[in-house]
Scaffold this motif. Structure first.
Motif, PDB file in Angstrom:
ATOM      1  N   SER A   1       2.546   1.538   3.378  1.00  0.00           N
ATOM      2  CA  SER A   1       3.710   0.666   3.591  1.00  0.00           C
ATOM      3  C   SER A   1       4.914   1.167   2.803  1.00  0.00           C
ATOM      4  O   SER A   1       6.042   1.106   3.287  1.00  0.00           O
ATOM      5  CB  SER A   1       3.380  -0.787   3.253  1.00  0.00           C
ATOM      6  N   HIS A   2       4.690   1.689   1.599  1.00  0.00           N
ATOM      7  CA  HIS A   2       5.791   2.246   0.801  1.00  0.00           C
ATOM      8  C   HIS A   2       6.440   3.410   1.550  1.00  0.00           C
ATOM      9  O   HIS A   2       7.670   3.471   1.679  1.00  0.00           O
ATOM     10  CB  HIS A   2       5.288   2.717  -0.555  1.00  0.00           C
TER      11      HIS A   2
ATOM     12  N   SER B   1       0.844  -1.194   0.000  1.00  0.00           N
ATOM     13  CA  SER B   1       0.000   0.000   0.000  1.00  0.00           C
ATOM     14  C   SER B   1       0.880   1.245   0.000  1.00  0.00           C
ATOM     15  O   SER B   1       2.066   1.166   0.340  1.00  0.00           O
ATOM     16  CB  SER B   1      -0.889  -0.007   1.238  1.00  0.00           C
TER      17      SER B   1
END
Length: 178
Positions: free
Chosen positions: A6-7, A3
């Motif tokens: 998360s990146h 997502s």
């Protein structure tokens, strides 16, 4: 995949460790064959203690990519430890979070190109060891594994036919089964 959150989190951790954000590449989900071809382009793979990989790690190793491994408490974590040990690469198995962090920073912080002094980078050296292991160590020697497994099955069958009580059969020569 992953997502946007998360990146961002991973990029932030990379930058906090002094690593170039460009070294971390996110890719879309593809079929296994395409994934393995694409995986071969990586410098290194990271196995996390929370979600250890098993078959994926075996595929990654076979694609020639070293995997830094922090075993968790699950059987799958011990599986990758066994694979790396079989390939004679225990230096990729870490014991705690600090060792995990230091090894990843050391590997990811260097260039993957040959150094100016002509020596190989750590990642190049790991990939060379891995390529040799794939060719010469028992982990990917399927024919040898099958022959050893057949021998063990014959021993168990012979024990049964002879009427001996159930017992543990420990192979004397087949050392590549487990």
């Amino acid at each position: 995949a992953g997502s946007p959150v998360s990146h961002r989190n991973l990029w932030r951790e990379f930058e906090a460790a002094g690593l170039p954000r460009e070294r971390l590449i996110f890719a879309k989900r593809v079929k296994v064959r395409q994934h393995l071809r694409r995986a071969a382009l990586c410098d290194i793979a990271v196995d996390t203690p929370e979600y250890n990989s098993g078959a994926t790690a075996a595929d990654t190793l076979y694609a020639g990519i070293p995997v830094v491994h922090f075993p968790g408490n699950k059987a799958v974590g011990r599986m990758l430890s066994a694979m790396l040990s079989s390939l004679r690469m225990p230096q990729l198995i870490v014991r705690d979070r600090e060792e995990y962090r230091k090894l990843l920073i050391a590997l990811l912080g260097e260039s993957t190109r040959r150094r100016r002094d002509g020596k190989r980078s750590k990642i190049e050296a790991l990939k060379s060891t891995l390529r040799k292991g794939i060719l010469w160590e028992p982990l990917y020697d399927v024919a040898r594994w099958v022959a050893d497994f057949e021998t063990l099955c014959r021993i168990m069958w012979d024990t049964h036919v002879a009427g001996y009580p159930v017992m543990h059969n420990v192979p004397t020569r087949p050392t590549h089964l487990f």
